[in-house]
Structures are given as structure tokens and as C-alpha cells.
Design a protein around this motif. Structure first.
Motif, PDB file in Angstrom:
ATOM      1  N   ASP A 150       0.771  -1.090   0.044  1.00 17.12           N
ATOM      2  CA  ASP A 150      -0.066   0.004   0.028  1.00 17.12           C
ATOM      3  C   ASP A 150       0.868   1.122   0.020  1.00 17.12           C
ATOM      4  OD1 ASP A 150      -2.348  -1.532   0.064  1.00 17.12           O
ATOM      5  OD2 ASP A 150      -2.567  -1.440   2.107  1.00 17.12           O
ATOM      6  N   PHE A 151       1.902   1.162   0.663  1.00 18.19           N
ATOM      7  CA  PHE A 151       2.986   2.536   0.783  1.00 18.19           C
ATOM      8  C   PHE A 151       3.412   2.782  -0.590  1.00 18.19           C
ATOM      9  CE2 PHE A 151       7.302   4.042   1.505  1.00 18.19           C
ATOM     10  CZ  PHE A 151       7.013   5.139   2.193  1.00 18.19           C
ATOM     11  N   HIS A 152       3.803   1.598  -1.199  1.00 17.24           N
ATOM     12  CA  HIS A 152       4.464   1.742  -2.769  1.00 17.24           C
ATOM     13  C   HIS A 152       3.377   2.134  -3.781  1.00 17.24           C
ATOM     14  CE1 HIS A 152       7.814  -0.382  -0.560  1.00 17.24           C
ATOM     15  NE2 HIS A 152       8.561   0.568  -1.559  1.00 17.24           N
ATOM     16  N   VAL A 153       2.092   1.734  -3.557  1.00 16.29           N
ATOM     17  CA  VAL A 153       1.126   1.944  -4.297  1.00 16.29           C
ATOM     18  C   VAL A 153       1.120   3.593  -4.531  1.00 16.29           C
ATOM     19  CG1 VAL A 153      -1.384   2.116  -4.696  1.00 16.29           C
ATOM     20  CG2 VAL A 153      -0.431  -0.106  -4.533  1.00 16.29           C
ATOM     21  N   GLU A 154       1.232   4.298  -3.514  1.00 14.08           N
ATOM     22  CA  GLU A 154       1.166   5.663  -3.681  1.00 14.08           C
ATOM     23  C   GLU A 154       2.215   6.531  -4.405  1.00 14.08           C
ATOM     24  OE1 GLU A 154       1.401   6.700   0.683  1.00 14.08           O
ATOM     25  OE2 GLU A 154      -0.189   5.650   1.173  1.00 14.08           O
TER      26      GLU A 154
ATOM     27  N   CYS B 119       0.274  -0.216  -8.598  1.00 13.50           N
ATOM     28  CA  CYS B 119       0.844  -1.399  -8.697  1.00 13.50           C
ATOM     29  C   CYS B 119       1.791  -1.645  -9.795  1.00 13.50           C
ATOM     30  CB  CYS B 119      -0.422  -2.624  -8.971  1.00 13.50           C
ATOM     31  SG  CYS B 119      -1.639  -2.598  -7.912  1.00 13.50           S
ATOM     32  N   GLU B 120       1.810  -0.868 -10.791  1.00  6.91           N
ATOM     33  CA  GLU B 120       2.986  -0.752 -11.860  1.00  6.91           C
ATOM     34  C   GLU B 120       4.363  -0.417 -11.300  1.00  6.91           C
ATOM     35  OE1 GLU B 120      -0.119   0.287 -12.308  1.00  6.91           O
ATOM     36  OE2 GLU B 120      -0.780  -0.810 -13.758  1.00  6.91           O
ATOM     37  N   SER B 121       4.405   0.449 -10.009  1.00  8.69           N
ATOM     38  CA  SER B 121       5.380   0.491  -9.500  1.00  8.69           C
ATOM     39  C   SER B 121       6.386  -0.562  -9.061  1.00  8.69           C
ATOM     40  CB  SER B 121       5.382   1.479  -8.367  1.00  8.69           C
ATOM     41  OG  SER B 121       4.780   0.771  -7.100  1.00  8.69           O
ATOM     42  N   CYS B 122       5.737  -1.764  -8.873  1.00 12.84           N
ATOM     43  CA  CYS B 122       6.244  -2.946  -8.438  1.00 12.84           C
ATOM     44  C   CYS B 122       6.051  -3.981  -9.624  1.00 12.84           C
ATOM     45  CB  CYS B 122       5.901  -3.523  -6.964  1.00 12.84           C
ATOM     46  SG  CYS B 122       6.332  -2.344  -5.733  1.00 12.84           S
ATOM     47  N   HIS B 123       5.029  -4.393 -10.055  1.00 14.14           N
ATOM     48  CA  HIS B 123       4.478  -5.216 -11.024  1.00 14.14           C
ATOM     49  C   HIS B 123       4.382  -4.833 -12.625  1.00 14.14           C
ATOM     50  CE1 HIS B 123       3.555  -7.740  -7.729  1.00 14.14           C
ATOM     51  NE2 HIS B 123       2.954  -6.719  -7.183  1.00 14.14           N
ATOM     52  N   ALA B 124       5.059  -5.470 -13.570  1.00 13.83           N
ATOM     53  CA  ALA B 124       4.628  -5.240 -14.799  1.00 13.83           C
ATOM     54  C   ALA B 124       3.408  -5.345 -15.248  1.00 13.83           C
ATOM     55  CB  ALA B 124       5.452  -6.188 -15.646  1.00 13.83           C
ATOM     56  N   ASP B 125       2.605  -4.369 -15.600  1.00  9.57           N
ATOM     57  CA  ASP B 125       1.470  -4.047 -16.099  1.00  9.57           C
ATOM     58  C   ASP B 125       0.272  -4.476 -15.079  1.00  9.57           C
ATOM     59  OD1 ASP B 125       1.916  -3.902 -18.620  1.00  9.57           O
ATOM     60  OD2 ASP B 125       2.248  -5.961 -19.207  1.00  9.57           O
ATOM     61  N   GLY B 126       0.737  -4.364 -13.920  1.00  7.44           N
ATOM     62  CA  GLY B 126       0.036  -4.317 -12.379  1.00  7.44           C
ATOM     63  C   GLY B 126      -0.064  -5.823 -12.226  1.00  7.44           C
ATOM     64  N   GLU B 127       0.400  -6.656 -12.865  1.00  2.00           N
ATOM     65  CA  GLU B 127       0.624  -8.092 -12.540  1.00  2.00           C
ATOM     66  C   GLU B 127       1.506  -8.673 -11.806  1.00  2.00           C
ATOM     67  OE1 GLU B 127      -2.477 -10.004 -12.327  1.00  2.00           O
ATOM     68  OE2 GLU B 127      -3.780  -7.942 -13.035  1.00  2.00           O
ATOM     69  N   PRO B 128       1.392  -9.521 -10.686  1.00  2.00           N
ATOM     70  CA  PRO B 128       2.747 -10.397 -10.320  1.00  2.00           C
ATOM     71  C   PRO B 128       3.306 -10.903 -11.620  1.00  2.00           C
ATOM     72  CG  PRO B 128       0.866 -10.441  -8.855  1.00  2.00           C
ATOM     73  CD  PRO B 128       0.477 -10.064 -10.095  1.00  2.00           C
ATOM     74  N   SER B 129       4.713 -11.153 -11.299  1.00  2.00           N
ATOM     75  CA  SER B 129       5.362 -12.099 -12.312  1.00  2.00           C
ATOM     76  C   SER B 129       5.411 -13.455 -11.862  1.00  2.00           C
ATOM     77  CB  SER B 129       6.859 -11.759 -12.496  1.00  2.00           C
ATOM     78  OG  SER B 129       7.600 -11.626 -11.483  1.00  2.00           O
ATOM     79  N   ALA B 130       5.673 -14.312 -12.642  1.00  2.00           N
ATOM     80  CA  ALA B 130       5.713 -15.812 -12.126  1.00  2.00           C
ATOM     81  C   ALA B 130       6.674 -16.040 -11.270  1.00  2.00           C
ATOM     82  CB  ALA B 130       5.650 -16.664 -13.512  1.00  2.00           C
ATOM     83  N   ASP B 131       7.636 -15.434 -11.540  1.00  2.00           N
ATOM     84  CA  ASP B 131       9.104 -15.824 -10.818  1.00  2.00           C
ATOM     85  C   ASP B 131       9.445 -14.719  -9.819  1.00  2.00           C
ATOM     86  OD1 ASP B 131       9.963 -13.971 -12.434  1.00  2.00           O
ATOM     87  OD2 ASP B 131      11.452 -15.350 -13.366  1.00  2.00           O
ATOM     88  N   GLY B 132       9.093 -13.654  -9.729  1.00  2.00           N
ATOM     89  CA  GLY B 132       9.227 -12.744  -8.786  1.00  2.00           C
ATOM     90  C   GLY B 132      10.513 -11.825  -9.342  1.00  2.00           C
ATOM     91  N   GLU B 133      11.015 -12.351 -10.439  1.00  2.00           N
ATOM     92  CA  GLU B 133      12.182 -11.664 -10.921  1.00  2.00           C
ATOM     93  C   GLU B 133      11.998 -10.132 -11.240  1.00  2.00           C
ATOM     94  OE1 GLU B 133      16.335 -11.258 -11.421  1.00  2.00           O
ATOM     95  OE2 GLU B 133      15.344 -12.706 -10.844  1.00  2.00           O
ATOM     96  N   PHE B 134      10.997  -9.713 -11.921  1.00  2.00           N
ATOM     97  CA  PHE B 134      10.665  -8.423 -12.189  1.00  2.00           C
ATOM     98  C   PHE B 134      10.743  -7.466 -10.886  1.00  2.00           C
ATOM     99  CE2 PHE B 134       7.821  -4.688 -13.083  1.00  2.00           C
ATOM    100  CZ  PHE B 134       8.441  -4.219 -14.233  1.00  2.00           C
ATOM    101  N   GLU B 135       9.810  -7.976  -9.921  1.00  2.00           N
ATOM    102  CA  GLU B 135       9.370  -7.276  -8.734  1.00  2.00           C
ATOM    103  C   GLU B 135      10.996  -6.922  -8.209  1.00  2.00           C
ATOM    104  OE1 GLU B 135       5.728  -9.017  -9.950  1.00  2.00           O
ATOM    105  OE2 GLU B 135       7.831  -9.698  -9.986  1.00  2.00           O
ATOM    106  N   PHE B 136      11.649  -7.935  -8.201  1.00  2.00           N
ATOM    107  CA  PHE B 136      13.119  -8.124  -7.534  1.00  2.00           C
ATOM    108  C   PHE B 136      14.018  -7.000  -8.160  1.00  2.00           C
ATOM    109  CE2 PHE B 136      17.538 -10.098  -6.904  1.00  2.00           C
ATOM    110  CZ  PHE B 136      17.847  -9.590  -5.521  1.00  2.00           C
ATOM    111  N   GLU B 137      13.722  -6.641  -9.270  1.00  2.00           N
ATOM    112  CA  GLU B 137      14.659  -5.716 -10.135  1.00  2.00           C
ATOM    113  C   GLU B 137      13.942  -4.419  -9.902  1.00  2.00           C
ATOM    114  OE1 GLU B 137      14.715  -7.102 -14.383  1.00  2.00           O
ATOM    115  OE2 GLU B 137      15.558  -8.916 -13.984  1.00  2.00           O
ATOM    116  N   GLN B 138      12.713  -4.060  -9.663  1.00  2.00           N
ATOM    117  CA  GLN B 138      12.042  -2.959  -9.307  1.00  2.00           C
ATOM    118  C   GLN B 138      12.666  -2.528  -7.923  1.00  2.00           C
ATOM    119  OE1 GLN B 138      11.226  -2.190 -12.413  1.00  2.00           O
ATOM    120  NE2 GLN B 138       9.610  -1.273 -11.678  1.00  2.00           N
TER     121      GLN B 138
END
Length: 111
Positions: free
Chosen positions: A32-36, A40-59
Motif C-alpha cells: 500500500d505504501f508503494h502504491v502511493e 501497482c505498476e511501480s512494482c509489477h509489470a502491467d500491474g500483475e505479479p510475475s511468475a518468478d518474482g524477478e521483475f519485482e526484485f529488479e524493481q
């Protein structure tokens, strides 16, 4: 070149200032803090979680730096864990820090 201890101290001081001036609810989770900061795109590609978490880790690393650049506790986990393994963004509360015994029950402590 600055030493890792000095960089860690500067990061900690900056984070403390940011946290003291940040406006968030005491029970606000990391997601919720990061959504501000951009939805969701600040952490997830297209607002959806990646299968392996690698995109989020890079973010995480794009804003907070790599594990290698952080303190000894983070460096010890470089190549073995992703940020969300310890900092569960949808469960952890802002400001909450995981401790060694969250995963290790053998008396290990951060250096």
C-alpha cells in the motif's frame, strides 16, 4: 571511494529522515505504501505479479540498490534470496524489519 559502513550509515540516516517525514498509517503494509508512488505498476509489470518474482526484485533494486550495495546482512543473502523473501510486501508493515531468527533458529545475528 566511500566505505560500505559509511554508505550504510548514510543510507540509514536518509531512510530515518524519510520515515520520520513520511505520512503513512501505522499499520500500512509495504504494498500500500508503494502504491502511493505509482500504482501497482511501480512494482509489477502491467500491474500483475510475475511468475518468478524477478521483475519485482529488479524493481526493488532500482529504487533501493542491490543487495551487494547494502549492509553485511543483505550482502550475505546476495544471489540466494529476493527482497520479497524477507520483506513480504503484502504482509509486512512499513518500518517492520525482519530479524535473523525469522528464518534462522541457530542463534545467528546480523553483523
Amino acid at each position: 571511494m566511500m566505505s560500505n559502513k559509511l554508505l550504510s550509515a548514510l543510507f540509514a540516516a536518509g531512510f530515518a529522515v524519510m520515515m520520520s517525514s513520511a505520512s503513512f498509517a501505522a499499520d500500512e503494509n509495504l504494498a500500500d505504501f508503494h502504491v502511493e508512488m505509482g500504482g501497482c505498476e511501480s512494482c509489477h509489470a502491467d500491474g500483475e505479479p510475475s511468475a518468478d518474482g524477478e521483475f519485482e526484485f529488479e524493481q526493488c533494486q532500482s529504487c533501493h540498490g542491490s543487495l551487494e550495495e547494502m549492509d553485511a546482512t543483505h550482502q550475505a543473502h546476495d544471489g540466494m534470496l529476493m527482497c520479497a523473501d524477507c520483506h513480504a510486501p503484502h504482509d509486512a508493515v512499513v518500518g517492520e524489519k525482519p530479524t535473523c531468527d525469522t528464518c534462522h533458529d541457530d542463534g545467528r545475528t546480523a553483523e
